[in-house]
Design a protein around this motif. Sequence first.
Motif, PDB file in Angstrom:
ATOM      1  N   GLN A 130       0.826  -1.205   0.000  1.00 23.10           N
ATOM      2  CA  GLN A 130       0.000   0.000   0.000  1.00 23.10           C
ATOM      3  C   GLN A 130       0.862   1.258   0.000  1.00 23.10           C
ATOM      4  O   GLN A 130       0.542   2.243  -0.668  1.00 23.10           O
ATOM      5  CB  GLN A 130      -0.920  -0.012   1.221  1.00 23.10           C
ATOM      6  CG  GLN A 130      -2.020  -1.080   1.161  1.00 23.10           C
ATOM      7  CD  GLN A 130      -2.860  -1.101   2.415  1.00 23.10           C
ATOM      8  OE1 GLN A 130      -2.591  -0.377   3.385  1.00 23.10           O
ATOM      9  NE2 GLN A 130      -3.880  -1.947   2.427  1.00 23.10           N
ATOM     10  N   LYS A 131       1.975   1.194   0.769  1.00 17.89           N
ATOM     11  CA  LYS A 131       2.871   2.340   0.799  1.00 17.89           C
ATOM     12  C   LYS A 131       3.491   2.577  -0.576  1.00 17.89           C
ATOM     13  O   LYS A 131       3.559   3.717  -1.059  1.00 17.89           O
ATOM     14  CB  LYS A 131       3.965   2.102   1.842  1.00 17.89           C
ATOM     15  CG  LYS A 131       4.967   3.243   1.951  1.00 17.89           C
ATOM     16  CD  LYS A 131       6.048   2.917   2.955  1.00 17.89           C
ATOM     17  CE  LYS A 131       7.095   4.030   3.004  1.00 17.89           C
ATOM     18  NZ  LYS A 131       8.198   3.707   3.947  1.00 17.89           N
ATOM     19  N   GLU A 132       3.945   1.477  -1.212  1.00 16.04           N
ATOM     20  CA  GLU A 132       4.543   1.610  -2.546  1.00 16.04           C
ATOM     21  C   GLU A 132       3.513   2.110  -3.554  1.00 16.04           C
ATOM     22  O   GLU A 132       3.832   2.915  -4.425  1.00 16.04           O
ATOM     23  CB  GLU A 132       5.115   0.268  -2.988  1.00 16.04           C
ATOM     24  CG  GLU A 132       6.342  -0.163  -2.195  1.00 16.04           C
ATOM     25  CD  GLU A 132       6.836  -1.530  -2.603  1.00 16.04           C
ATOM     26  OE1 GLU A 132       6.187  -2.161  -3.478  1.00 16.04           O
ATOM     27  OE2 GLU A 132       7.857  -1.986  -2.054  1.00 16.04           O
ATOM     28  N   THR A 133       2.264   1.606  -3.423  1.00 13.82           N
ATOM     29  CA  THR A 133       1.211   2.065  -4.323  1.00 13.82           C
ATOM     30  C   THR A 133       0.950   3.558  -4.149  1.00 13.82           C
ATOM     31  O   THR A 133       0.773   4.293  -5.126  1.00 13.82           O
ATOM     32  CB  THR A 133      -0.079   1.272  -4.069  1.00 13.82           C
ATOM     33  OG1 THR A 133       0.171  -0.124  -4.274  1.00 13.82           O
ATOM     34  CG2 THR A 133      -1.188   1.716  -5.008  1.00 13.82           C
ATOM     35  N   ALA A 134       0.947   3.990  -2.872  1.00 14.86           N
ATOM     36  CA  ALA A 134       0.734   5.418  -2.614  1.00 14.86           C
ATOM     37  C   ALA A 134       1.878   6.249  -3.181  1.00 14.86           C
ATOM     38  O   ALA A 134       1.662   7.320  -3.771  1.00 14.86           O
ATOM     39  CB  ALA A 134       0.599   5.656  -1.111  1.00 14.86           C
ATOM     40  N   GLU A 135       3.123   5.744  -3.009  1.00 15.09           N
ATOM     41  CA  GLU A 135       4.272   6.469  -3.550  1.00 15.09           C
ATOM     42  C   GLU A 135       4.222   6.518  -5.072  1.00 15.09           C
ATOM     43  O   GLU A 135       4.524   7.550  -5.685  1.00 15.09           O
ATOM     44  CB  GLU A 135       5.568   5.806  -3.087  1.00 15.09           C
ATOM     45  CG  GLU A 135       5.827   5.979  -1.597  1.00 15.09           C
ATOM     46  CD  GLU A 135       7.071   5.220  -1.150  1.00 15.09           C
ATOM     47  OE1 GLU A 135       7.609   4.455  -1.980  1.00 15.09           O
ATOM     48  OE2 GLU A 135       7.486   5.404   0.004  1.00 15.09           O
ATOM     49  N   GLY A 137       1.508   6.365  -6.849  1.00 11.11           N
ATOM     50  CA  GLY A 137       0.450   7.303  -7.203  1.00 11.11           C
ATOM     51  C   GLY A 137       0.926   8.748  -7.125  1.00 11.11           C
ATOM     52  O   GLY A 137       0.605   9.562  -7.995  1.00 11.11           O
ATOM     53  N   ALA A 138       1.715   9.034  -6.078  1.00 13.27           N
ATOM     54  CA  ALA A 138       2.238  10.398  -5.940  1.00 13.27           C
ATOM     55  C   ALA A 138       3.196  10.731  -7.077  1.00 13.27           C
ATOM     56  O   ALA A 138       3.159  11.820  -7.646  1.00 13.27           O
ATOM     57  CB  ALA A 138       2.938  10.551  -4.589  1.00 13.27           C
ATOM     58  N   ARG A 139       4.055   9.734  -7.425  1.00 10.32           N
ATOM     59  CA  ARG A 139       4.988   9.969  -8.531  1.00 10.32           C
ATOM     60  C   ARG A 139       4.241  10.140  -9.849  1.00 10.32           C
ATOM     61  O   ARG A 139       4.627  10.956 -10.698  1.00 10.32           O
ATOM     62  CB  ARG A 139       5.973   8.798  -8.639  1.00 10.32           C
ATOM     63  CG  ARG A 139       6.994   8.753  -7.530  1.00 10.32           C
ATOM     64  CD  ARG A 139       8.164   7.870  -7.912  1.00 10.32           C
ATOM     65  NE  ARG A 139       8.746   7.253  -6.739  1.00 10.32           N
ATOM     66  CZ  ARG A 139       8.615   5.987  -6.412  1.00 10.32           C
ATOM     67  NH1 ARG A 139       7.910   5.180  -7.186  1.00 10.32           N
ATOM     68  NH2 ARG A 139       9.191   5.505  -5.334  1.00 10.32           N
TER      69      ARG A 139
END
Length: 332
Positions: A130-135, A137-139
Amino acid sequence: MSAMLATQQPFFPFANYIVYYSVNIGLFYAHAYVLTRTFTRRRAAYWTGAGLFLLNFLFFLTLKVGMDLFINAGNSTFAARIQSALKYLPLNVMRNCYLIILSTFYWVGGNIAGYRRKAEASEKAELLAQKETAELGARFAESRNAYLQQQVNPHMLFNALGFIHTHVYRSSPDAAHCVWLLSDILRFGLDAAEADGKASVAREAEQLGHLLEINRFRFDGALHIRVEIANDLGSYRIIPMILLTLAENMFKHGDLRNAEAPALLRLEVNGDGRLLFRTRNRKKAVPPMARNRALGLQNTRLRLDFAYPGGYTLTTKDEGGWFELELAITLN
């Protein structure tokens, strides 16, 4: 009192107790193994587990009956041994059931701890995902914003270049022509690549011509370079701006005013679809404190590694005051 003691059964030898306890321990761990074999596979084998459970139970029960018949029988007759074994059979069945229940609790306790560790590891992996997905998404949002900004910035740049071209043309048609050539090179770098990220080699060669023409104006016509660009480049395609970057490296660092040592720029594509690009030039005198930056070549290698992994060679040779560069790409 002595008569009572005479009628009491003697204690079994110590070795017999060790044998019995060993059999019980064997039953305990054998049942745990049956549970592991049954329930820890991807598809639980219930029928196989039931069969193994029954065989395991009967095997250890038979083993205990055999021990009652032959180990603890003493000097009694065989009929008395059978009677004694039948007497202790219900007790042996109860003990087997008791040990199986204990083994089941032992197995469940151990596996609950294992399942808990797996659940914690899975939860941790999910949180990391989830953290990687959020990162990501931000990128992605940043990249999309940068992409939209780049769409606006070139539009403003081309409008400015058009304005400069119009006003410079009145006083210097040659300078205005250079502005138009530069604008066309920039437009090629931004818009030439199609869905596969490539543009035609012929279009890249056309931009090489623009770059040469700009530099002829820059050197007031005193540009000594032999240009050999094949007329028929076929329908081959290449990632854009690669050849332009390498050619610009020659214009930036080469001594191109020496008529006795002209530079060379050669481009061709042979019948096998192999592109050959070569430059050769004398080097400018470099000031002692000048910093050598090879960022353009480094970025070019990175782009080639991504687009043509194992399908290209880029070699340079720097000796005797001359710098040579050769690029070969298999385009097919």
